[in-house]
Design a protein around this motif. Sequence first.
Motif, mmCIF file in Angstrom:
data_model
loop_
_atom_site.group_PDB
_atom_site.id
_atom_site.type_symbol
_atom_site.label_atom_id
_atom_site.label_comp_id
_atom_site.label_asym_id
_atom_site.label_seq_id
_atom_site.Cartn_x
_atom_site.Cartn_y
_atom_site.Cartn_z
ATOM 1 N N GLY A 147 0.650 -1.002 0.325
ATOM 2 C CA GLY A 147 -0.131 -0.024 0.164
ATOM 3 C C GLY A 147 0.945 0.962 0.227
ATOM 4 N N PRO A 148 2.557 1.185 0.837
ATOM 5 C CA PRO A 148 2.084 2.602 1.035
ATOM 6 C C PRO A 148 3.201 2.581 -0.545
ATOM 7 C CG PRO A 148 2.795 1.210 2.940
ATOM 8 C CD PRO A 148 2.209 0.564 1.585
ATOM 9 N N LEU A 149 3.614 1.828 -1.444
ATOM 10 C CA LEU A 149 4.038 2.160 -2.143
ATOM 11 C C LEU A 149 3.395 2.923 -3.386
ATOM 12 C CD1 LEU A 149 7.406 1.914 -3.980
ATOM 13 C CD2 LEU A 149 6.070 -0.633 -4.772
ATOM 14 N N THR A 150 2.436 1.929 -3.595
ATOM 15 C CA THR A 150 1.246 2.265 -4.188
ATOM 16 C C THR A 150 0.796 3.317 -4.248
ATOM 17 O OG1 THR A 150 0.182 -0.108 -4.624
ATOM 18 C CG2 THR A 150 -1.702 1.621 -4.761
ATOM 19 N N PHE A 151 0.662 4.107 -2.597
ATOM 20 C CA PHE A 151 0.460 5.533 -2.279
ATOM 21 C C PHE A 151 1.757 6.978 -3.350
ATOM 22 C CE2 PHE A 151 0.622 9.625 -0.383
ATOM 23 C CZ PHE A 151 -0.872 10.043 0.182
ATOM 24 N N ASP A 152 3.014 6.081 -3.570
ATOM 25 C CA ASP A 152 3.841 7.083 -3.619
ATOM 26 C C ASP A 152 4.070 7.164 -5.278
ATOM 27 O OD1 ASP A 152 5.120 7.620 -1.032
ATOM 28 O OD2 ASP A 152 6.532 6.143 -1.801
ATOM 29 N N LEU A 153 2.906 5.805 -5.435
ATOM 30 C CA LEU A 153 2.824 5.544 -7.592
ATOM 31 C C LEU A 153 1.940 6.410 -7.686
ATOM 32 C CD1 LEU A 153 3.315 4.430 -10.087
ATOM 33 C CD2 LEU A 153 1.149 2.981 -9.262
ATOM 34 N N PHE A 154 0.891 6.699 -6.658
ATOM 35 C CA PHE A 154 -0.163 7.743 -7.704
ATOM 36 C C PHE A 154 0.355 9.355 -6.727
ATOM 37 C CE2 PHE A 154 -2.253 4.538 -7.328
ATOM 38 C CZ PHE A 154 -3.718 4.788 -8.751
ATOM 39 N N GLU A 155 0.892 9.633 -5.844
ATOM 40 C CA GLU A 155 1.310 11.018 -5.790
ATOM 41 C C GLU A 155 2.614 11.711 -6.378
ATOM 42 O OE1 GLU A 155 2.167 13.064 -1.108
ATOM 43 O OE2 GLU A 155 3.237 11.024 -1.792
ATOM 44 N N ARG A 156 3.926 10.532 -6.745
ATOM 45 C CA ARG A 156 4.576 11.386 -7.575
ATOM 46 C C ARG A 156 5.203 10.852 -8.832
ATOM 47 N NH1 ARG A 156 8.651 9.746 -2.524
ATOM 48 N NH2 ARG A 156 8.035 10.650 -0.801
ATOM 49 N N GLY A 157 4.908 8.951 -9.133
ATOM 50 C CA GLY A 157 4.571 8.652 -10.354
ATOM 51 C C GLY A 157 5.219 7.468 -10.328
ATOM 52 N N PHE A 158 5.876 6.757 -11.392
ATOM 53 C CA PHE A 158 6.901 4.792 -11.430
ATOM 54 C C PHE A 158 7.717 6.042 -12.071
ATOM 55 C CE2 PHE A 158 7.683 1.848 -13.217
ATOM 56 C CZ PHE A 158 7.405 1.169 -13.105
ATOM 57 N N ASP A 159 8.967 4.612 -10.116
ATOM 58 C CA ASP A 159 9.905 4.667 -10.463
ATOM 59 C C ASP A 159 10.392 3.616 -10.589
ATOM 60 O OD1 ASP A 159 9.353 3.902 -7.735
ATOM 61 O OD2 ASP A 159 10.035 6.236 -6.911
ATOM 62 N N ARG A 160 11.378 3.118 -9.618
ATOM 63 C CA ARG A 160 13.236 2.040 -9.895
ATOM 64 C C ARG A 160 12.094 1.272 -9.052
ATOM 65 N NH1 ARG A 160 17.375 0.288 -7.738
ATOM 66 N NH2 ARG A 160 18.815 -1.436 -9.163
ATOM 67 N N ARG A 161 11.532 1.684 -7.808
ATOM 68 C CA ARG A 161 11.513 0.659 -6.798
ATOM 69 C C ARG A 161 10.505 0.185 -7.688
ATOM 70 N NH1 ARG A 161 9.359 3.902 -2.572
ATOM 71 N NH2 ARG A 161 8.723 5.441 -4.257
ATOM 72 N N MET A 162 9.205 0.294 -8.479
ATOM 73 C CA MET A 162 7.711 0.219 -8.556
ATOM 74 C C MET A 162 8.335 -0.571 -9.734
ATOM 75 S SD MET A 162 6.059 3.375 -8.187
ATOM 76 C CE MET A 162 5.949 4.507 -6.672
ATOM 77 N N ALA A 163 9.348 -0.038 -10.481
ATOM 78 C CA ALA A 163 9.996 -0.889 -11.392
ATOM 79 C C ALA A 163 10.239 -2.194 -11.427
ATOM 80 C CB ALA A 163 10.072 -0.518 -12.757
ATOM 81 N N LEU A 164 11.162 -2.205 -10.724
ATOM 82 C CA LEU A 164 11.814 -3.579 -10.101
ATOM 83 C C LEU A 164 10.156 -3.921 -8.940
ATOM 84 C CD1 LEU A 164 14.586 -2.407 -7.708
ATOM 85 C CD2 LEU A 164 14.758 -3.512 -9.974
ATOM 86 N N TRP A 165 9.636 -3.795 -8.847
ATOM 87 C CA TRP A 165 8.412 -4.526 -8.361
ATOM 88 C C TRP A 165 7.412 -5.464 -8.680
ATOM 89 C CZ3 TRP A 165 6.216 -7.729 -4.488
ATOM 90 C CH2 TRP A 165 5.774 -8.111 -4.226
ATOM 91 N N LEU A 166 7.123 -4.235 -10.018
ATOM 92 C CA LEU A 166 6.578 -5.048 -11.231
ATOM 93 C C LEU A 166 6.786 -5.985 -12.054
ATOM 94 C CD1 LEU A 166 3.896 -4.498 -13.047
ATOM 95 C CD2 LEU A 166 5.196 -3.038 -14.667
ATOM 96 N N GLY A 167 7.675 -5.429 -11.917
ATOM 97 C CA GLY A 167 9.375 -7.343 -12.702
ATOM 98 C C GLY A 167 8.199 -8.505 -12.381
ATOM 99 N N ALA A 168 9.246 -8.484 -10.755
ATOM 100 C CA ALA A 168 8.761 -9.769 -9.630
ATOM 101 C C ALA A 168 7.550 -9.892 -9.617
ATOM 102 C CB ALA A 168 9.228 -8.955 -8.488
ATOM 103 N N VAL A 169 5.818 -8.848 -9.721
ATOM 104 C CA VAL A 169 4.702 -9.362 -10.462
ATOM 105 C C VAL A 169 4.472 -9.987 -10.878
ATOM 106 C CG1 VAL A 169 3.015 -8.563 -9.601
ATOM 107 C CG2 VAL A 169 3.969 -7.895 -8.130
ATOM 108 N N LEU A 170 5.479 -9.759 -12.146
ATOM 109 C CA LEU A 170 4.776 -10.006 -13.753
ATOM 110 C C LEU A 170 5.774 -11.289 -13.878
ATOM 111 C CD1 LEU A 170 5.855 -7.113 -16.223
ATOM 112 C CD2 LEU A 170 3.734 -8.348 -15.792
#
Length: 223
Positions: free
Chosen positions: A26-49
Amino acid sequence: MRERNKITYRLAHWPIWIFVFFIAPGPLTFDLFERGFDRRMALWLGAVLVATGVAGLRGRLPGVEPRPYIIRFTEDRPNPLYRRVCYTLAWSEVIAFAILNISGLTVAIATGAWRLRQMYDVAYFPIVGVVWLLGALGRLPRVKASTENEGHERRYFYGSVWAVCLAQPVLWLLWKVLPRTTSADALKLAVFIGILAYVGNMARRGLLPRTRPIVPGELAVSD
């Protein structure tokens, strides 16, 4: 009766679970909507994929199975672990996001201070942890040991998902375009709760996809 799920059907369900697992922190998702996509989210998305892709190939994601698991809505069958895990995770997100957004707006209205990010840091994982525990105990709709009540439980699940998934982006849009004032925050809260109530009532009346009343013994693949 559909005996196998088409490849297109299975592929259409995969992005749903990518999204569910991607927004789980959730906190990472909050950052996504507040600041936009960053490296942390890219790594997490890759793991999820990778993880959901492997699970999907093995038929271990709801809707991505080679064959439909639920044939009749009132059929008493063991509820597989992968279904229970996936639906528990989805429930935890629906509940946590709704509670925190309502709480954050309420605090902002009462104090004049916007502390939603801090609330996500402190409260998100305790909230989802409680929901995960309820899921492990089989106390959530669609997460019980048997699929016998699937016809009714799916209505609660999809009604909740529709309500939060429609209210959340509207709240995000209002957060972007409206000023951070007490009156604006009150409007955001009223709109958010109003959408939850309105969509929830539509689901109760069976007016939304997969929320209609089910006739006992009805084929699941007909829905």
